[in-house]
Motif scaffolding. Structure first.
Motif, mmCIF file in Angstrom:
data_model
loop_
_atom_site.group_PDB
_atom_site.id
_atom_site.type_symbol
_atom_site.label_atom_id
_atom_site.label_comp_id
_atom_site.label_asym_id
_atom_site.label_seq_id
_atom_site.Cartn_x
_atom_site.Cartn_y
_atom_site.Cartn_z
ATOM 1 N N ASP A 64 -4.313 -10.637 -11.658
ATOM 2 C CA ASP A 64 -4.831 -10.746 -10.291
ATOM 3 C C ASP A 64 -4.353 -9.526 -9.504
ATOM 4 O O ASP A 64 -3.185 -9.417 -9.132
ATOM 5 N N LEU A 65 -5.265 -8.598 -9.271
ATOM 6 C CA LEU A 65 -4.913 -7.327 -8.624
ATOM 7 C C LEU A 65 -4.294 -7.521 -7.241
ATOM 8 O O LEU A 65 -3.409 -6.768 -6.827
ATOM 9 N N SER A 66 -4.745 -8.555 -6.532
ATOM 10 C CA SER A 66 -4.270 -8.759 -5.158
ATOM 11 C C SER A 66 -2.788 -9.114 -5.093
ATOM 12 O O SER A 66 -2.165 -9.013 -4.038
ATOM 13 N N THR A 67 -2.191 -9.556 -6.224
ATOM 14 C CA THR A 67 -0.776 -9.943 -6.201
ATOM 15 C C THR A 67 0.139 -8.851 -6.753
ATOM 16 O O THR A 67 1.345 -9.073 -6.892
ATOM 17 N N ARG A 99 -5.055 2.995 -9.268
ATOM 18 C CA ARG A 99 -3.655 2.842 -8.839
ATOM 19 C C ARG A 99 -2.646 3.268 -9.896
ATOM 20 O O ARG A 99 -1.452 3.094 -9.715
ATOM 21 N N GLY A 137 1.647 -0.279 -4.721
ATOM 22 C CA GLY A 137 0.363 0.381 -4.483
ATOM 23 C C GLY A 137 0.055 1.452 -5.503
ATOM 24 O O GLY A 137 -1.105 1.725 -5.795
ATOM 25 N N ARG A 174 2.677 -5.856 -6.902
ATOM 26 C CA ARG A 174 3.751 -5.604 -5.939
ATOM 27 C C ARG A 174 3.819 -4.155 -5.470
ATOM 28 O O ARG A 174 4.542 -3.840 -4.522
ATOM 29 N N ASP A 196 -9.050 0.402 -10.140
ATOM 30 C CA ASP A 196 -8.821 0.562 -8.708
ATOM 31 C C ASP A 196 -8.145 1.889 -8.382
ATOM 32 O O ASP A 196 -7.848 2.163 -7.223
ATOM 33 N N ALA A 240 1.456 -9.124 -11.397
ATOM 34 C CA ALA A 240 0.073 -9.577 -11.232
ATOM 35 C C ALA A 240 -0.468 -10.260 -12.477
ATOM 36 O O ALA A 240 -1.649 -10.548 -12.573
ATOM 37 N N THR A 258 0.820 -1.218 0.000
ATOM 38 C CA THR A 258 0.000 0.000 0.000
ATOM 39 C C THR A 258 0.850 1.262 0.000
ATOM 40 O O THR A 258 0.424 2.308 -0.506
#
Length: 689
Positions: free
Chosen positions: A527-530, A569, A534, A532, A567, A520, A460
């Motif tokens: 995959d947004l959750s992976t 970012r 923020g 590296r 998102d 990602a 983040t």
């Protein structure tokens, strides 16, 4: 609770009582979704009339008092007495469950309202419902209070209500010219049933109205919202068909034209048929199922599917969608197998997702009395439809692949290459993921050597700057905060992914590095959750080339890493254009002011001139990030306390992709038109020279 349980504990809910007791069984829920479902039950009855060639306009009005009104110019609900009940047709439709003209009586060849509960359910769940019918040169009216017929003393839903006790009657309230027919229904949803926050969503209503107008060519649907300070009216009418709908839905540039696959098939089924005596007799009847499909493949990887039965949307699919996929997979797999050597397929196997990638499909079937799973009609259940749709799709696609026309041969060839590229990209992504899983802590990282990473592992808080050129990288290394700011240099202009294939994109060193560093994946496997980092910050020069590079990068993110933009970012750094050193007399130190545009510079100089201040000449004009020293780059562009970032939104990325499709895509004609039309807007001051 009691242990005793006998017959007198059983409740028998008759008529509309059952609807009010268990509303979710009929409309799905009692929130905004259920409220919208009720409205569409009424609108769909008017649409069914338009499908039969009766009426070409439907008006939907959202009134200030919370009521909604639907008007049509169709045949009008029958006002004569129904023989079995002795009630008028209007009262039968609005008070009797499973009553109407859609049970095989010949009034409708195909329709969306099939269970005969739509209007009566809406009536049962309304505090007040008024219906007016123009028929036979007269206007007839009837009102209901929570499903009970009667008369209201005033216009408001809480006006004094007097129910009919002995027998109900239609009121004649006016006359109309001969031949004028239609129905007007206005109702107030019952606050005892629906949640307090339930409301009509205009955007959803307009979306559904647009969809219906596409499916019924020539029908005009007008949505009027009178609830706000400024009433608004939106009209939808499309004389094209589902081909136009597919073009509207498609999110990407085309690989193929929109192909239309049409046909029909027959099947038999045993259904209870109402006899004149009133008895229901099981009878074997022959049904005809008409199939009409529009398919189009694009350069992207998203799949857009819209399926309909008698113009009613089936968002959860059903037997018609299963039949479409069955026919599609059968034909495409056979074609890829027949051309395996030319396409260099090897031993790899096609997956369904490889074929569906980039596909936009509008699938419609029409048949009498289809079987749905539940009153909400989200899933088609008629078993015979699967094979009929599969057969129509197979024949249509086989004819297209066997066509000797130049356009068809070119498009089918490009389509097969795209599908094989999708398959290879999927296998490559899976192999890469498996390789990453096998790595242990002792093995070296596979990240590019040119990445200057940060120390922090906190996603983040971390930032990745994508920097244009090695000269800017050297300055940025000194200007960054190495705790949370990472740098990745790119050499010049990356590949234009708007017209490049997936395999070309993955084999491009710069694109591959960006995807690898973010970590990602890309496309369907993203995959947004992976991820590296923020924040992804694009830091390019403040000139035409820098804008070009930034647009290329935005196109890459929009096509293959879209969730990052969605998102919020992805950012663009805003480096200054000019450095003005204001001179102060005496021992007072000089002041440095940065400006970010020519207009801002001229405004500043005029202000300084007016206050009698001087500045150093010449004013420094930054042509690139490499011209700044580390302190200047840090304070203006990288240091969180003083920098300015511009967040990239989906509209920015979409416009970047549109510009690249226009200026660098395969279609020459739109580019020529743009240049000719825009030539008068180009002046010397707009050229960065």
């Amino acid at each position: 609770m009691t242990a005793e349980y006998s017959a007198h504990h059983l409740q028998v809910l008759e008529g509309l009582e059952a609807v009010r007791k268990r509303p979710g069984m009929y409309i799905g829920s009692t929130d905004s979704r259920g409220l919208m479902h009720c409205l569409w039950e009424i609108i769909d009855n008017s649409v069914d009339e338009a499908l039969g060639g009766h009426g070409d306009r439907i008006d939907v009005v959202l009134h200030r008092d919370g009521s909604v009104e639907v008007r049509d110019r169709a045949r009008g609900i029958p006002v004569d007495a129904e023989p079995r009940t002795g009630l008028s047709g209007v009262e039968v439709v609005f008070t009797k469950l499973h009553a109407g003209g859609k049970f095989g009586g010949g009034s409708y060849a195909s329709s969306g309202g099939l269970h005969g509960v739509g209007a009566s359910v809406v009536n049962a769940l309304s505090e007040r419902l008024d219906v007016e019918v123009d028929r036979g040169g007269k206007t007839w009216a009837l009102s209901f209070h929570r499903g009970e017929p009667g008369e209201f003393a005033g216009q408001a839903p809480d006006s004094a209500f007097t129910p009919y006790e002995q027998s109900s009657r239609l009121r004649q309230i006016g006359k109309v010219p001969k031949g004028v027919t239609g129905t007007r229904i206005r109702y107030w949803a019952d606050t005892q049933i629906f949640t307090k926050d339930a409301s009509f969503a205009v955007s959803e209503l307009e979306q559904r109205a647009r969809q219906t107008a596409f499916l019924v060519p020539g029908l005009e649907i007008v949505i009027s919202d009178e609830r706000g300070d400024e009433p608004r009216e939106t009209s939808f009418r499309y004389d094209g068909g589902i081909s136009e709908f597919a073009e509207f839905l498609a999110p990407d540039a085309p690989v193929t034209d929109t192909w239309r696959l049409q046909g029909e098939g027959t099947f038999t089924e045993t259904v209870p048929v109402l006899q004149p005596t009133g008895a229901m007799v099981p009878t074997e009847v022959e049904r005809t199922c008409e199939v009409d499909v529009a398919v189009r493949w694009g350069t992207g990887y998203e799949t857009v599917t819209r399926s309909f039965v008698n113009i009613i949307a089936t968002p959860k699919g059903g037997t018609h969608q299963q039949g479409f996929e069955q026919g599609l997979l059968k034909v495409v797999r056979a074609q890829i197998e027949a051309n395996a050597r030319r396409l260099k397929v090897g031993n790899d196997k096609l997956d369904k997702d490889d074929i569906l990638a980039g596909l936009t499909v509008v699938l419609t079937v029409r048949l009498p009395e289809p079987q749905f799973e539940g009153q909400t009609k989200e899933v088609l259940g008629t078993p015979a439809v699967r094979q009929i749709v599969s057969s129509v799709v197979s024949k249509g696609l086989q004819a297209r692949f066997a066509s000797t026309k130049r356009d068809d041969k070119s498009q089918t060839s490009q389509l097969m290459e795209k599908i094989v590229s999708e398959m290879k990209a999927r296998i490559s992504a899976r192999t890469h993921k498996e390789t990453q899983r096998r790595k242990n802590a002792l093995e070296s990282s596979s990240l590019p050597a040119k990445l200057v990473d940060c120390r922090s592992n906190d996603v983040t808080d971390s930032e990745l700057f994508i920097v244009e050129g090695d000269s800017a990288l050297g300055t940025a290394k000194l200007a960054r905060n190495s705790e949370y700011q990472a740098l990745l240099p790119i050499r010049g202009k990356i590949l234009n992914v708007q017209k490049a294939s997936i395999s070309d994109m993955l084999s491009n060193a710069e694109c591959a590095s960006i995807i690898q560093v973010i970590g990602a994946g890309s496309g369907r496997s993203f995959d947004l959750s992976t991820a590296r980092y923020g924040k992804i910050i694009l830091m390019s020069d403040a000139d035409v080339d820098g804008a070009h590079i930034r647009t290329l990068l935005l196109t890459l993110f929009f096509r293959y890493m879209r969730p990052l933009i969605e998102d919020g970012r992805v950012f663009a750094a805003v480096p200054p254009l000019h450095r003005v050193v204001v001179q102060h007399p005496g021992s007072k130190p000089n002041e440095t002011i940065y400006t970010y545009s020519e207009k801002e510079l001229h405004t500043l100089l005029a202000k300084l001139r007016k206050s009698g201040k001087k500045w150093q000449e010449p004013i420094q004009r930054y042509k690139g990030l490499g011209e700044m020293d580390a302190e200047q780059l840090a304070s203006t562009t990288m240091d969180r306390s003083g920098r300015m970032l511009r967040r990239v939104r989906m509209t920015d990325a979409e416009s970047a992709a549109t510009v690249f499709e226009l200026l660098m895509g395969n279609e020459v004609a739109p580019r020529r038109e743009f240049i000719v039309d825009s030539s008068d807007r180009l002046g010397r001051e707009r050229i960065d020279a």
